[in-house]
Design a protein around this motif. Structure first.
Motif, PDB file in Angstrom:
ATOM      1  N   LYS A 160     -11.960 -43.380  28.110  1.00 30.11           N
ATOM      2  CA  LYS A 160     -11.391 -43.974  29.317  1.00 30.11           C
ATOM      3  C   LYS A 160     -12.266 -43.630  30.516  1.00 30.11           C
ATOM      4  CE  LYS A 160      -8.121 -40.110  29.898  1.00 30.11           C
ATOM      5  NZ  LYS A 160      -6.695 -39.744  30.038  1.00 30.11           N
ATOM      6  N   ILE A 161     -12.167 -44.484  31.542  1.00 29.93           N
ATOM      7  CA  ILE A 161     -12.953 -44.306  32.752  1.00 29.93           C
ATOM      8  C   ILE A 161     -12.057 -43.685  33.833  1.00 29.93           C
ATOM      9  CG2 ILE A 161     -14.269 -45.487  34.563  1.00 29.93           C
ATOM     10  CD1 ILE A 161     -14.936 -47.631  32.464  1.00 29.93           C
ATOM     11  N   LEU A 162     -12.537 -42.592  34.448  1.00 21.10           N
ATOM     12  CA  LEU A 162     -11.760 -41.878  35.450  1.00 21.10           C
ATOM     13  C   LEU A 162     -12.569 -41.743  36.745  1.00 21.10           C
ATOM     14  CD1 LEU A 162     -10.402 -38.944  33.233  1.00 21.10           C
ATOM     15  CD2 LEU A 162      -9.172 -41.008  33.908  1.00 21.10           C
ATOM     16  N   PRO A 163     -11.895 -41.777  37.900  1.00 21.03           N
ATOM     17  CA  PRO A 163     -12.591 -41.613  39.174  1.00 21.03           C
ATOM     18  C   PRO A 163     -13.018 -40.161  39.387  1.00 21.03           C
ATOM     19  CG  PRO A 163     -10.226 -41.746  39.536  1.00 21.03           C
ATOM     20  CD  PRO A 163     -10.443 -42.023  38.081  1.00 21.03           C
ATOM     21  N   VAL A 164     -14.145 -39.974  40.070  1.00 18.97           N
ATOM     22  CA  VAL A 164     -14.606 -38.632  40.420  1.00 18.97           C
ATOM     23  C   VAL A 164     -14.491 -38.440  41.930  1.00 18.97           C
ATOM     24  CG1 VAL A 164     -16.536 -37.001  40.346  1.00 18.97           C
ATOM     25  CG2 VAL A 164     -16.182 -38.581  38.461  1.00 18.97           C
ATOM     26  N   ALA A 165     -15.376 -39.096  42.693  1.00 21.86           N
ATOM     27  CA  ALA A 165     -15.331 -39.041  44.160  1.00 21.86           C
ATOM     28  C   ALA A 165     -16.391 -39.987  44.717  1.00 21.86           C
ATOM     29  CB  ALA A 165     -15.589 -37.619  44.660  1.00 21.86           C
ATOM     30  N   PHE A 166     -16.161 -40.452  45.952  1.00 21.34           N
ATOM     31  CA  PHE A 166     -17.128 -41.303  46.649  1.00 21.34           C
ATOM     32  C   PHE A 166     -17.512 -42.536  45.833  1.00 21.34           C
ATOM     33  CE2 PHE A 166     -18.038 -36.818  47.808  1.00 21.34           C
ATOM     34  CZ  PHE A 166     -17.553 -36.852  49.117  1.00 21.34           C
ATOM     35  N   GLY A 167     -16.529 -43.091  45.141  1.00 23.55           N
ATOM     36  CA  GLY A 167     -16.774 -44.299  44.358  1.00 23.55           C
ATOM     37  C   GLY A 167     -17.412 -44.057  43.008  1.00 23.55           C
ATOM     38  N   ILE A 168     -17.749 -42.810  42.710  1.00 22.15           N
ATOM     39  CA  ILE A 168     -18.354 -42.485  41.417  1.00 22.15           C
ATOM     40  C   ILE A 168     -17.256 -42.301  40.360  1.00 22.15           C
ATOM     41  CG2 ILE A 168     -19.773 -40.827  40.148  1.00 22.15           C
ATOM     42  CD1 ILE A 168     -21.195 -40.181  42.740  1.00 22.15           C
ATOM     43  N   LYS A 169     -17.519 -42.799  39.170  1.00 13.42           N
ATOM     44  CA  LYS A 169     -16.574 -42.657  38.069  1.00 13.42           C
ATOM     45  C   LYS A 169     -17.249 -41.941  36.903  1.00 13.42           C
ATOM     46  CE  LYS A 169     -14.077 -46.866  39.351  1.00 13.42           C
ATOM     47  NZ  LYS A 169     -13.635 -48.217  38.923  1.00 13.42           N
ATOM     48  N   LYS A 170     -16.437 -41.455  35.973  1.00 12.25           N
ATOM     49  CA  LYS A 170     -16.969 -40.760  34.799  1.00 12.25           C
ATOM     50  C   LYS A 170     -16.307 -41.301  33.541  1.00 12.25           C
ATOM     51  CE  LYS A 170     -13.544 -37.010  34.996  1.00 12.25           C
ATOM     52  NZ  LYS A 170     -13.332 -35.547  35.137  1.00 12.25           N
ATOM     53  N   LEU A 171     -16.935 -41.052  32.416  1.00 11.23           N
ATOM     54  CA  LEU A 171     -16.373 -41.417  31.115  1.00 11.23           C
ATOM     55  C   LEU A 171     -15.776 -40.187  30.461  1.00 11.23           C
ATOM     56  CD1 LEU A 171     -16.053 -43.271  28.568  1.00 11.23           C
ATOM     57  CD2 LEU A 171     -18.328 -42.476  27.890  1.00 11.23           C
ATOM     58  N   GLN A 172     -14.519 -40.306  30.037  1.00 10.41           N
ATOM     59  CA  GLN A 172     -13.898 -39.248  29.241  1.00 10.41           C
ATOM     60  C   GLN A 172     -13.701 -39.813  27.837  1.00 10.41           C
ATOM     61  OE1 GLN A 172      -9.624 -37.285  29.513  1.00 10.41           O
ATOM     62  NE2 GLN A 172     -11.042 -36.190  30.864  1.00 10.41           N
ATOM     63  N   ILE A 173     -14.276 -39.157  26.851  1.00 11.31           N
ATOM     64  CA  ILE A 173     -14.262 -39.681  25.485  1.00 11.31           C
ATOM     65  C   ILE A 173     -14.016 -38.553  24.495  1.00 11.31           C
ATOM     66  CG2 ILE A 173     -16.766 -39.453  25.229  1.00 11.31           C
ATOM     67  CD1 ILE A 173     -16.676 -42.104  23.611  1.00 11.31           C
ATOM     68  N   CYS A 174     -13.268 -38.853  23.449  1.00 14.77           N
ATOM     69  CA  CYS A 174     -12.960 -37.825  22.444  1.00 14.77           C
ATOM     70  C   CYS A 174     -13.613 -38.173  21.110  1.00 14.77           C
ATOM     71  CB  CYS A 174     -11.448 -37.658  22.269  1.00 14.77           C
ATOM     72  SG  CYS A 174     -10.633 -39.039  21.471  1.00 14.77           S
ATOM     73  N   CYS A 175     -13.762 -37.165  20.285  1.00 15.37           N
ATOM     74  CA  CYS A 175     -14.319 -37.362  18.954  1.00 15.37           C
ATOM     75  C   CYS A 175     -13.791 -36.271  18.035  1.00 15.37           C
ATOM     76  CB  CYS A 175     -15.844 -37.344  18.984  1.00 15.37           C
ATOM     77  SG  CYS A 175     -16.554 -35.736  19.442  1.00 15.37           S
ATOM     78  N   VAL A 176     -13.896 -36.511  16.740  1.00 14.32           N
ATOM     79  CA  VAL A 176     -13.558 -35.511  15.729  1.00 14.32           C
ATOM     80  C   VAL A 176     -14.818 -35.239  14.927  1.00 14.32           C
ATOM     81  CG1 VAL A 176     -12.229 -35.012  13.652  1.00 14.32           C
ATOM     82  CG2 VAL A 176     -11.129 -36.148  15.575  1.00 14.32           C
TER      83      VAL A 176
END
Length: 209
Positions: A160-176
């Motif tokens: 999923k894509i989550l906001p960080v700050a100043f318009g920047i976003k990050k990817l949060q991803i899981c794996c096994v």
């Protein structure tokens, strides 16, 4: 929360839920995952239900015995009971020497058989935060690159894509990952290897499953 995966409405509801979590009840495998997996006759349409398709592939990487253990099943105890059924552990006072030898030999064979059975495969569920250099970088491109990483014993889960700050976003991803096959350090190096896209990576959660 329960889902009826026998119809598109239930699959869509489950697909939406997996957008914010890795498994049926959160980020740890449970009996709910085993039950939902067993209710499906085949992998769902990845084009319509991408999150469910990734979840299905993840759960399918475990064998039936491992999935049974999530639900608290005691199939191993039942199997052991079947193996023990014909073994007379005590014998009678009138048992002759030959029968005592046969019993001892069968006990030795049984012990050897049990010692050769492989143990469960150690696996871990990892959640990464992958951050770009700036707001001009397409997070979808980062996710595509991360999912292109293939290793024996690695299965990617929901992202999923989550906001960080100043318009920047990050990817949060899981794996096994299978612990004996996949090095966390090597996996992180592979992700940061996309140096034009990835600025840094953090481990948000690391749980044994």
């Amino acid at each position: 929360m329960s889902f009826d995966l026998k119809n598109d409405a239930g699959l869509k509801a489950f697909n939406d839920a997996l957008a914010t979590q890795a498994f049926a009840t959160g980020f740890v495998l449970s009996g709910d995952d085993a039950a939902l997996f067993d209710s499906l006759k085949a992998a769902p349409d990845a084009k319509k239900f991408a999150n469910v398709a990734r979840w299905y592939k993840n759960v399918a990487s475990y064998d039936k015995k491992e999935r049974a253990e999530w639900a608290g099943a005691t199939t191993s105890a039942a199997a052991a009971a079947d193996d023990d059924e014909d073994i007379d552990l005590f014998g009678s006072d009138s048992e002759d020497e030959e029968k005592a030898k046969q019993t001892a030999e069968r006990l030795r064979e049984y012990a050897a058989k049990k010692s050769k059975k492989p143990g469960p495969i150690a696996k871990s569920n990892i959640i990464f935060d992958v951050k770009p250099w700036d707001d001009t970088i397409d997070i979808a491109e980062i996710e595509k690159s991360v999912r292109s990483i293939e290793m024996d014993g690695l299965v990617w889960g929901a992202g999923k894509i989550l906001p960080v700050a100043f318009g920047i976003k990050k990817l949060q991803i899981c794996c096994v990952v299978e612990d004996d096959k996949v090095s966390t350090d090597a996996l992180e190096e592979s992700i940061t290897g996309f140096e034009d896209l990835v600025q840094s990576i953090d481990v948000v959660a690391f749980n044994k499953v």
